[in-house]
Structure formats: C-alpha cells, structure tokens
Design a protein around this motif. Structure first.
Motif, PDB file in Angstrom:
ATOM      1  N   GLU A  86      21.722  29.443  56.763  1.00 47.83           N
ATOM      2  CA  GLU A  86      21.037  28.669  55.736  1.00 47.83           C
ATOM      3  C   GLU A  86      19.957  27.841  56.395  1.00 47.83           C
ATOM      4  O   GLU A  86      20.125  27.383  57.525  1.00 47.83           O
ATOM      5  CB  GLU A  86      21.998  27.728  55.024  1.00 47.83           C
ATOM      6  CG  GLU A  86      23.150  28.403  54.347  1.00 47.83           C
ATOM      7  CD  GLU A  86      24.160  27.407  53.801  1.00 47.83           C
ATOM      8  OE1 GLU A  86      23.899  26.187  53.854  1.00 47.83           O
ATOM      9  OE2 GLU A  86      25.214  27.843  53.338  1.00 47.83           O
ATOM     10  N   GLN A  88      17.369  24.578  55.252  1.00 47.35           N
ATOM     11  CA  GLN A  88      16.895  23.657  54.233  1.00 47.35           C
ATOM     12  C   GLN A  88      15.530  23.142  54.622  1.00 47.35           C
ATOM     13  O   GLN A  88      15.315  22.645  55.728  1.00 47.35           O
ATOM     14  CB  GLN A  88      17.851  22.479  54.043  1.00 47.35           C
ATOM     15  CG  GLN A  88      17.368  21.553  52.929  1.00 47.35           C
ATOM     16  CD  GLN A  88      18.364  20.496  52.552  1.00 47.35           C
ATOM     17  OE1 GLN A  88      19.546  20.613  52.853  1.00 47.35           O
ATOM     18  NE2 GLN A  88      17.900  19.470  51.875  1.00 47.35           N
ATOM     19  N   THR A  91      12.898  20.422  49.466  1.00 40.60           N
ATOM     20  CA  THR A  91      13.819  20.481  48.336  1.00 40.60           C
ATOM     21  C   THR A  91      14.390  21.880  48.106  1.00 40.60           C
ATOM     22  O   THR A  91      14.903  22.166  47.044  1.00 40.60           O
ATOM     23  CB  THR A  91      13.103  20.029  47.050  1.00 40.60           C
ATOM     24  OG1 THR A  91      11.986  20.891  46.824  1.00 40.60           O
ATOM     25  CG2 THR A  91      12.647  18.590  47.167  1.00 40.60           C
ATOM     26  N   LYS A  92      14.306  22.763  49.105  1.00 39.73           N
ATOM     27  CA  LYS A  92      14.812  24.123  48.950  1.00 39.73           C
ATOM     28  C   LYS A  92      15.780  24.475  50.068  1.00 39.73           C
ATOM     29  O   LYS A  92      15.623  24.029  51.194  1.00 39.73           O
ATOM     30  CB  LYS A  92      13.669  25.137  48.986  1.00 39.73           C
ATOM     31  CG  LYS A  92      12.809  25.159  47.757  1.00 39.73           C
ATOM     32  CD  LYS A  92      11.777  26.231  47.888  1.00 39.73           C
ATOM     33  CE  LYS A  92      11.876  27.133  46.693  1.00 39.73           C
ATOM     34  NZ  LYS A  92      10.844  28.155  46.701  1.00 39.73           N
ATOM     35  N   VAL A  93      16.770  25.288  49.720  1.00 38.86           N
ATOM     36  CA  VAL A  93      17.662  25.878  50.715  1.00 38.86           C
ATOM     37  C   VAL A  93      17.471  27.387  50.644  1.00 38.86           C
ATOM     38  O   VAL A  93      17.522  27.980  49.561  1.00 38.86           O
ATOM     39  CB  VAL A  93      19.138  25.524  50.456  1.00 38.86           C
ATOM     40  CG1 VAL A  93      20.036  26.247  51.450  1.00 38.86           C
ATOM     41  CG2 VAL A  93      19.361  24.023  50.549  1.00 38.86           C
ATOM     42  N   SER A 111      16.759  31.668  47.586  1.00 38.27           N
ATOM     43  CA  SER A 111      16.457  30.244  47.742  1.00 38.27           C
ATOM     44  C   SER A 111      16.846  29.496  46.477  1.00 38.27           C
ATOM     45  O   SER A 111      16.846  30.057  45.386  1.00 38.27           O
ATOM     46  CB  SER A 111      14.973  30.031  48.037  1.00 38.27           C
ATOM     47  OG  SER A 111      14.176  30.420  46.941  1.00 38.27           O
ATOM     48  N   VAL A 114      17.401  21.893  45.802  1.00 33.49           N
ATOM     49  CA  VAL A 114      18.475  20.928  45.998  1.00 33.49           C
ATOM     50  C   VAL A 114      17.952  19.532  45.677  1.00 33.49           C
ATOM     51  O   VAL A 114      16.759  19.275  45.731  1.00 33.49           O
ATOM     52  CB  VAL A 114      19.025  20.956  47.444  1.00 33.49           C
ATOM     53  CG1 VAL A 114      19.711  22.273  47.740  1.00 33.49           C
ATOM     54  CG2 VAL A 114      17.942  20.686  48.454  1.00 33.49           C
ATOM     55  N   THR A 117      17.618  15.648  49.829  1.00 39.99           N
ATOM     56  CA  THR A 117      16.669  16.124  50.844  1.00 39.99           C
ATOM     57  C   THR A 117      16.807  15.361  52.157  1.00 39.99           C
ATOM     58  O   THR A 117      15.899  15.347  52.959  1.00 39.99           O
ATOM     59  CB  THR A 117      15.230  16.001  50.319  1.00 39.99           C
ATOM     60  OG1 THR A 117      14.968  14.631  50.027  1.00 39.99           O
ATOM     61  CG2 THR A 117      15.004  16.848  49.092  1.00 39.99           C
ATOM     62  N   ALA A 120      17.289  18.427  56.886  1.00 40.60           N
ATOM     63  CA  ALA A 120      16.319  19.508  56.966  1.00 40.60           C
ATOM     64  C   ALA A 120      16.605  20.300  58.217  1.00 40.60           C
ATOM     65  O   ALA A 120      17.125  19.780  59.179  1.00 40.60           O
ATOM     66  CB  ALA A 120      14.894  18.956  56.983  1.00 40.60           C
ATOM     67  N   LEU A 123      21.117  24.771  58.821  1.00 42.70           N
ATOM     68  CA  LEU A 123      22.363  24.181  58.348  1.00 42.70           C
ATOM     69  C   LEU A 123      23.594  24.849  58.920  1.00 42.70           C
ATOM     70  O   LEU A 123      24.629  24.230  59.048  1.00 42.70           O
ATOM     71  CB  LEU A 123      22.417  24.248  56.814  1.00 42.70           C
ATOM     72  CG  LEU A 123      21.364  23.455  56.073  1.00 42.70           C
ATOM     73  CD1 LEU A 123      21.512  23.650  54.588  1.00 42.70           C
ATOM     74  CD2 LEU A 123      21.444  21.984  56.421  1.00 42.70           C
TER      75      LEU A 123
END
Length: 125
Positions: A86, A88, A91-93, A111, A114, A117, A120, A123
């Motif tokens: 993953e 991040q 604001t996106k994973v 994607s 999320v 935030t 980053a 993950l």
C-alpha cells in the motif's frame, strides 16, 4: 503496440491540460498514460480499457516516483513470493495486489480516498 493517441475520453474538469499522452496495447487491453495539469497541479492518469470495461486511477505528481518504484518492484522481480503493498499519498491510498488466474499472474492496482492524511509513504512491506 505503442501509439501516441491520448487518453480515451474527455475529462470532467474543464481546466485540465494534456502535457503528454501515450497508449499501449497489450493483448486485448488498451492502457492510456496521460500526464495532465490543472490549477491544483500535475497528475498522471492511468486508464485500462477492454471491450467491456474501463478503469482509471489518478496519481498526484508528488507520488509519481513512489508509484513507479512500486510498479517496477513488481515488474522486475523474479520472486514468486511477491506480496501486496500500500502507498498513501496525500488523500489517496494506492493498493498493489498480486493475483493469478488461468492466464497467469497479474498486478491489480486500485486507489481510494482517505480522510486521515497524517501518514504518507509506504504503509506495508
């Protein structure tokens, strides 16, 4: 087969400017890679189109190098024990998942937005 035609469809945002467009055909699928810019910044739009479906993910410019590093990890690895990861970004994973079916192994990318935030980067490993 590779071409230079753009990304297969109009964008919903009227202020987006195409900077670079590439098309790649692999078997029965078309992949569109469009580098674009709007008032919020640059981004890479990656679309996959088959005869029946179309999927798109948007990668912000701040994460393109991270995204490419992860993509290259999967493409260039000879390891049979590859695992999901993953990433991040803002604001996106982004999820990178390995799958296998009767035609072989594949990489599924998706994607999601999320709300938190505060983290980053990578993950999971």
């Amino acid at each position: 087969m590779e071409g230079n035609s753009g990304g297969g469809g109009a964008d919903r945002g009227g202020n987006d400017v195409e900077l670079l467009c590439k098309t790649l055909q692999v078997e029965h699928k078309l992949f569109y890679f469009d580098l674009k810019e709007n008032p919020r910044g640059r981004y890479l739009k990656i679309s996959e189109k088959t005869s029946a479906t179309r999927s798109t993910i948007i990668v912000p410019s701040s994460g393109i190098s991270w995204f490419l590093d992860l993509f290259n990890y999967y493409v260039n690895s000879d390891d049979n024990d590859l695992f999901s990861k993953e990433l991040q970004l803002d604001t996106k994973v982004f999820y990178f998942d390995i799958g296998e079916n009767r035609r072989g192994r594949f990489l599924k990318m998706s994607s999601y937005y999320v709300r938190d935030t505060s983290r980053a980067g990578l993950l999971s490993e």
